[in-house]
Design a protein around this motif. Structure first.
Motif, PDB file in Angstrom:
ATOM      1  N   LEU A   1       0.835  -1.209   0.000  1.00  0.00           N
ATOM      2  CA  LEU A   1       0.000   0.000   0.000  1.00  0.00           C
ATOM      3  C   LEU A   1       0.868   1.257   0.000  1.00  0.00           C
ATOM      4  N   ARG A   2       1.963   1.242   0.747  1.00  0.00           N
ATOM      5  CA  ARG A   2       2.838   2.408   0.828  1.00  0.00           C
ATOM      6  C   ARG A   2       3.616   2.624  -0.460  1.00  0.00           C
ATOM      7  N   GLN A   3       3.973   1.542  -1.152  1.00  0.00           N
ATOM      8  CA  GLN A   3       4.828   1.659  -2.334  1.00  0.00           C
ATOM      9  C   GLN A   3       4.042   1.816  -3.637  1.00  0.00           C
ATOM     10  N   PHE A   4       2.811   1.331  -3.674  1.00  0.00           N
ATOM     11  CA  PHE A   4       2.061   1.343  -4.935  1.00  0.00           C
ATOM     12  C   PHE A   4       1.108   2.533  -5.071  1.00  0.00           C
ATOM     13  N   PHE A   5       0.661   3.104  -3.949  1.00  0.00           N
ATOM     14  CA  PHE A   5      -0.361   4.149  -4.011  1.00  0.00           C
ATOM     15  C   PHE A   5       0.211   5.450  -3.440  1.00  0.00           C
ATOM     16  N   ALA A   6       0.478   6.383  -4.336  1.00  0.00           N
ATOM     17  CA  ALA A   6       1.109   7.650  -3.929  1.00  0.00           C
ATOM     18  C   ALA A   6       0.177   8.490  -3.068  1.00  0.00           C
ATOM     19  N   VAL A   7      -1.115   8.440  -3.364  1.00  0.00           N
ATOM     20  CA  VAL A   7      -2.102   9.214  -2.610  1.00  0.00           C
ATOM     21  C   VAL A   7      -2.973   8.241  -1.826  1.00  0.00           C
ATOM     22  N   ARG A   8      -2.986   8.410  -0.500  1.00  0.00           N
ATOM     23  CA  ARG A   8      -3.805   7.549   0.358  1.00  0.00           C
ATOM     24  C   ARG A   8      -4.685   8.431   1.245  1.00  0.00           C
ATOM     25  N   LYS A   9      -5.926   8.027   1.371  1.00  0.00           N
ATOM     26  CA  LYS A   9      -6.905   8.807   2.146  1.00  0.00           C
ATOM     27  C   LYS A   9      -7.781   7.831   2.915  1.00  0.00           C
ATOM     28  N   CYS A  10      -8.292   8.274   4.063  1.00  0.00           N
ATOM     29  CA  CYS A  10      -9.136   7.398   4.876  1.00  0.00           C
ATOM     30  C   CYS A  10     -10.374   8.158   5.372  1.00  0.00           C
ATOM     31  N   PHE A  11     -11.508   7.484   5.335  1.00  0.00           N
ATOM     32  CA  PHE A  11     -12.750   8.008   5.916  1.00  0.00           C
ATOM     33  C   PHE A  11     -13.317   6.943   6.838  1.00  0.00           C
ATOM     34  N   VAL A  12     -13.766   7.354   8.004  1.00  0.00           N
ATOM     35  CA  VAL A  12     -14.408   6.414   8.927  1.00  0.00           C
ATOM     36  C   VAL A  12     -15.884   6.807   9.060  1.00  0.00           C
ATOM     37  N   PHE A  13     -16.757   5.835   8.876  1.00  0.00           N
ATOM     38  CA  PHE A  13     -18.193   6.070   8.906  1.00  0.00           C
ATOM     39  C   PHE A  13     -18.807   5.355  10.115  1.00  0.00           C
ATOM     40  N   PRO A  14     -19.573   6.058  10.919  1.00  0.00           N
ATOM     41  CA  PRO A  14     -20.298   5.361  11.981  1.00  0.00           C
ATOM     42  C   PRO A  14     -21.429   4.525  11.369  1.00  0.00           C
ATOM     43  N   ARG A  15     -22.031   3.698  12.158  1.00  0.00           N
ATOM     44  CA  ARG A  15     -23.147   2.892  11.678  1.00  0.00           C
ATOM     45  C   ARG A  15     -24.279   3.827  11.249  1.00  0.00           C
ATOM     46  N   PRO A  16     -24.829   3.646  10.045  1.00  0.00           N
ATOM     47  CA  PRO A  16     -25.800   4.615   9.534  1.00  0.00           C
ATOM     48  C   PRO A  16     -27.175   4.541  10.181  1.00  0.00           C
ATOM     49  N   ALA A  17     -27.546   3.372  10.686  1.00  0.00           N
ATOM     50  CA  ALA A  17     -28.892   3.223  11.237  1.00  0.00           C
ATOM     51  C   ALA A  17     -28.917   1.990  12.131  1.00  0.00           C
ATOM     52  N   SER A  18     -30.048   1.754  12.725  1.00  0.00           N
ATOM     53  CA  SER A  18     -30.204   0.573  13.574  1.00  0.00           C
ATOM     54  C   SER A  18     -30.181  -0.684  12.720  1.00  0.00           C
ATOM     55  N   THR A  19     -29.968  -1.818  13.363  1.00  0.00           N
ATOM     56  CA  THR A  19     -29.927  -3.098  12.643  1.00  0.00           C
ATOM     57  C   THR A  19     -31.225  -3.322  11.882  1.00  0.00           C
ATOM     58  N   GLN A  20     -32.344  -2.977  12.514  1.00  0.00           N
ATOM     59  CA  GLN A  20     -33.646  -3.154  11.863  1.00  0.00           C
ATOM     60  C   GLN A  20     -33.741  -2.305  10.603  1.00  0.00           C
ATOM     61  N   ASN A  21     -33.317  -1.051  10.696  1.00  0.00           N
ATOM     62  CA  ASN A  21     -33.415  -0.135   9.544  1.00  0.00           C
ATOM     63  C   ASN A  21     -32.379  -0.433   8.465  1.00  0.00           C
ATOM     64  N   MET A  22     -31.271  -1.038   8.855  1.00  0.00           N
ATOM     65  CA  MET A  22     -30.222  -1.356   7.886  1.00  0.00           C
ATOM     66  C   MET A  22     -30.742  -2.267   6.773  1.00  0.00           C
ATOM     67  N   ARG A  23     -31.769  -3.043   7.076  1.00  0.00           N
ATOM     68  CA  ARG A  23     -32.310  -3.983   6.087  1.00  0.00           C
ATOM     69  C   ARG A  23     -33.113  -3.279   5.002  1.00  0.00           C
ATOM     70  N   ARG A  24     -33.400  -1.997   5.212  1.00  0.00           N
ATOM     71  CA  ARG A  24     -34.152  -1.250   4.193  1.00  0.00           C
ATOM     72  C   ARG A  24     -33.455   0.095   3.905  1.00  0.00           C
ATOM     73  N   MET A  25     -32.144   0.022   3.749  1.00  0.00           N
ATOM     74  CA  MET A  25     -31.325   1.226   3.538  1.00  0.00           C
ATOM     75  C   MET A  25     -31.802   2.065   2.361  1.00  0.00           C
ATOM     76  N   GLU A  26     -32.211   1.393   1.259  1.00  0.00           N
ATOM     77  CA  GLU A  26     -32.607   2.126   0.059  1.00  0.00           C
ATOM     78  C   GLU A  26     -33.850   2.996   0.299  1.00  0.00           C
ATOM     79  N   LYS A  27     -34.649   2.607   1.281  1.00  0.00           N
ATOM     80  CA  LYS A  27     -35.921   3.308   1.511  1.00  0.00           C
ATOM     81  C   LYS A  27     -35.825   4.341   2.617  1.00  0.00           C
ATOM     82  N   LEU A  28     -34.718   4.355   3.335  1.00  0.00           N
ATOM     83  CA  LEU A  28     -34.584   5.290   4.445  1.00  0.00           C
ATOM     84  C   LEU A  28     -34.408   6.720   3.941  1.00  0.00           C
ATOM     85  N   THR A  29     -35.101   7.650   4.595  1.00  0.00           N
ATOM     86  CA  THR A  29     -34.902   9.065   4.289  1.00  0.00           C
ATOM     87  C   THR A  29     -33.680   9.548   5.065  1.00  0.00           C
ATOM     88  N   GLU A  30     -33.190  10.722   4.699  1.00  0.00           N
ATOM     89  CA  GLU A  30     -32.010  11.257   5.387  1.00  0.00           C
ATOM     90  C   GLU A  30     -32.295  11.502   6.872  1.00  0.00           C
TER      91      GLU A  30
END
Length: 625
Positions: free
Chosen positions: A224-253
């Motif tokens: 990773l250090r030798q092949f990729f000159a530009v490296r970036k990282c983003f950390v995302f918290p869990r977007p919703a509850s386990t129940q809601n995760m099953r219908r992610m496409e239908k969730l409003t913001e």
């Protein structure tokens, strides 16, 4: 940040055929064929069921599109594509590639995953690696595909045995973004808060020692250090509850975690602002058409059991692209020329139409052409445009001649009638003939003054009537011998004067032709130079990006006590600097060759242009002397 779409929904670009071999889907290829502008290609890879498709939908500015799925079954198969107008860069298309989840046990073919990963690396300008939880040793071990890149991808067709090749790979590989999903830890090292980028770089630190365990630990990190000159990282918290995760496409913001939404927007903004247009070796920007051809070249290499080679791919792509560039440029030129007003027209008007059509055609060629360093295809295009313009000029001459002939027949009909009934064969008839001829000639010129073949048609007519005029002169008994001799000389002088007018008319056509060719040469040189300067600037920036990454890596190695690795990096830095100096010299030489090549093409075309363009006009002149 919705950005609309060239496509209403994603389509499959690469999938397995009935024999289990990868192939490029016709529908996806045809969509790319229709994109003639530069493309920014963002691919997402990662283990199956880690939510890769959702972040790609966000990049497309949509809530749904790429299939998400809510079970343990992998939803995406092969590589799916969604092309949308780039929200930030005018005249560019954002191509999103969602890849099949890696590590799906049901596939039973680990090599298939390797090729999917390699294709994502080869086709993209930014590679997003999506994972769950944290970046730890287990997460890096699951990214073992990166350690196999040098085995499954070659940059050059011929590589020295001891060549490390990290510089070559770093030049052509995409920027790397690690998206960590469902991240629950606090970004701290000790008591100090750190950024997500520092978190990634800290996870890539090497372990001292030369044991097999240390080497195994360091291998994915080194890659990773030798092949990729530009490296970036983003950390995302869990977007919703386990129940809601099953219908992610239908969730409003409103139903999504606010911190997740904020991070998703930051991630999209980073991609929109920082993901570069896709290029290949030499800083050449890739269009949608070229991307589709590249996909076919790489997939065909994999199907035939070969290791995809970037250098060979560029050679294959150049041939495909350049043939098509000539065809499409000529097609556009002909459409523009055939849409012009009806012939005949003034040469200047035809030249202006040709100028616009030629400029548009050349722009299309330059946009689509690829690695045409010896200008072979460019010269082919110049020759074809030259021949078509020649033919159009000839058609214009013929149309003008035809109209002038019609006017001449109409105007001189009374003179022809007098010839037929012998009205001029009498005393005083010659003067009557001369007065009528002078008046009708003036009438003819008044009606054809805007026609380019006016004087030629008149000259041919007057030459044809020269003997008739002499006969009328000899038959006029009212003139003395001296007067007849004087009139005969005047008649001869008038014929010569008319020939001179016609030659001047043809000289004007020649002058216009020379102007057209000179302008064509100058514009082609300027367009090619402009394109090459852009490519050279991109190559210079790529080299500086790699150099900067290697200098930082050397500093990190020295700080961590890896003296031997730092010394090796110093050798790579010196080699890269030498390559950069060599490239700069080579670029100046190439530019000079290109200009010379276009000039040579012009000298070959120019001598043949004039005689044919005015050939019909000059042929009859030879008969007059």
């Amino acid at each position: 940040m919705a950005c609309g779409g060239l496509m209403s929904a994603p389509v499959c670009l690469i999938e397995n055929d009935e024999n289990g071999k990868l192939h490029v889907k016709k529908e996806g290829k045809e969509i790319l064929d229709g994109i003639h502008e530069p493309v920014v290609v963002v691919s997402v890879v990662g283990l199956y069921r880690t939510g890769k498709s959702y972040i790609m939908n966000r990049l497309a500015g949509q809530q749904s599109g790429f299939a998400l799925g809510s079970t343990i079954e992998s939803k995406t198969k092969g590589i799916w594509m969604w092309c949308v107008p780039h929200p930030n860069i005018k005249g560019h298309t954002l191509v999103l590639l969602d890849t099949e989840g890696l590590g799906d046990v049901d596939k039973g073919n680990e090599k298939h995953d390797t090729w999917i990963f390699c294709l994502a690396v080869l086709l993209s300008s930014t590679l997003v690696y999506n994972s769950l939880g944290v970046i730890d040793n287990m997460a890096l071990e699951k990214l073992h595909y990166v350690t196999e890149l040098t085995e499954n991808i070659r940059v050059k067709a011929e590589v020295n045995q001891d060549e490390a090749g990290s510089t070559d790979f770093m030049r052509v590989f995409p920027s790397f973004v690690w998206a960590v999903r469902d991240f629950t830890l606090e970004l701290k090292r000790g008591d100090k808060l750190i950024t997500s980028d520092e978190y990634l770089e800290g996870s890539l630190k090497l372990k001292p020692g030369s044991s097999s365990q240390a080497e195994q630990y360091n291998l994915p990190r080194r890659c990773l250090r030798q092949f990729f000159a530009v490296r970036k990282c983003f950390v995302f918290p869990r977007p919703a509850s386990t129940q809601n995760m099953r219908r992610m496409e239908k969730l409003t913001e409103k139903e999504l975690d606010s911190e997740f939404l904020e991070q998703a927007k930051t991630f999209c903004c980073y991609i929109y602002n920082n993901a570069e247009p896709k290029t290949v070796t030499g800083g050449k920007t890739v269009t949608g058409t070229a991307l589709g051809n590249l996909a076919e070249v790489y997939v065909e290499a994999i199907r035939s059991g070969k290791v995809p080679c970037l250098e060979n791919a560029v050679v294959s792509l150049a041939k495909i692209q350049n043939v098509r560039a000539v065809e499409e440029a000529m097609q556009l030129y002909m459409i523009e020329m055939l849409n012009m007003p009806r012939l005949p027209m003034r040469p200047e008007e035809l030249s202006d139409i040709h100028k616009i059509a030629e400029k548009k055609a050349t722009e299309v060629f330059i946009t689509m052409s690829f690695n045409d360093n010896d200008q072979m295809y460019h010269q082919e295009l110049m020759g074809k445009i030259h021949n078509e313009y020649q033919d159009m000029c000839q058609q214009n001459h013929e149309a003008s001649r035809s109209q002038c002939e019609e006017v001449r027949e109409e105007v001189f009909v009374s003179l022809e009638k007098c010839f037929s009934d012998g009205s001029y064969l009498k005393p005083g008839g010659y003067q009557q003939y001369r007065d009528t001829l002078t008046q009708l000639t003036s009438d003819y010129r008044a009606k054809t003054h805007s026609q380019i073949m006016s004087e030629e048609v008149l000259s041919k007519y007057l030459k044809a009537k020269e003997e008739a005029g002499k006969m009328i002169l000899q038959a006029d008994q009212s003139l003395s011998a001296v007067e007849q001799e004087k009139e005969a000389q005047r008649l001869k002088n008038e014929i010569l004067e008319q020939q001179k007018r016609s030659i001047e008319e043809q000289n004007q056509l020649q002058e216009q032709a020379f102007k057209d060719m000179q302008r064509t040469h100058n514009e082609h040189v300027n367009q090619i130079i402009s394109q090459m300067e852009k490519e050279q600037e991109r190559m210079r920036r790529d080299n500086e990006r790699v150099l900067d990454a290697k200098l930082k890596e050397q500093g990190a190695l020295l700080h961590q006590g890896f003296q031997q690795d730092a010394s090796r990096m110093q050798r790579e830095i010196e080699s890269l600097k030498a390559d950069m100096n060599k490239q700069e010299t080579s670029q100046r030489s190439t530019l000079s060759k290109v200009v010379d090549g276009i000039g040579t093409a012009a000298t070959f075309l120019l001598p043949g242009f004039i005689p044919k363009a005015v050939g019909l006009g000059m042929s009859w002149l030879s008969k007059l002397f």
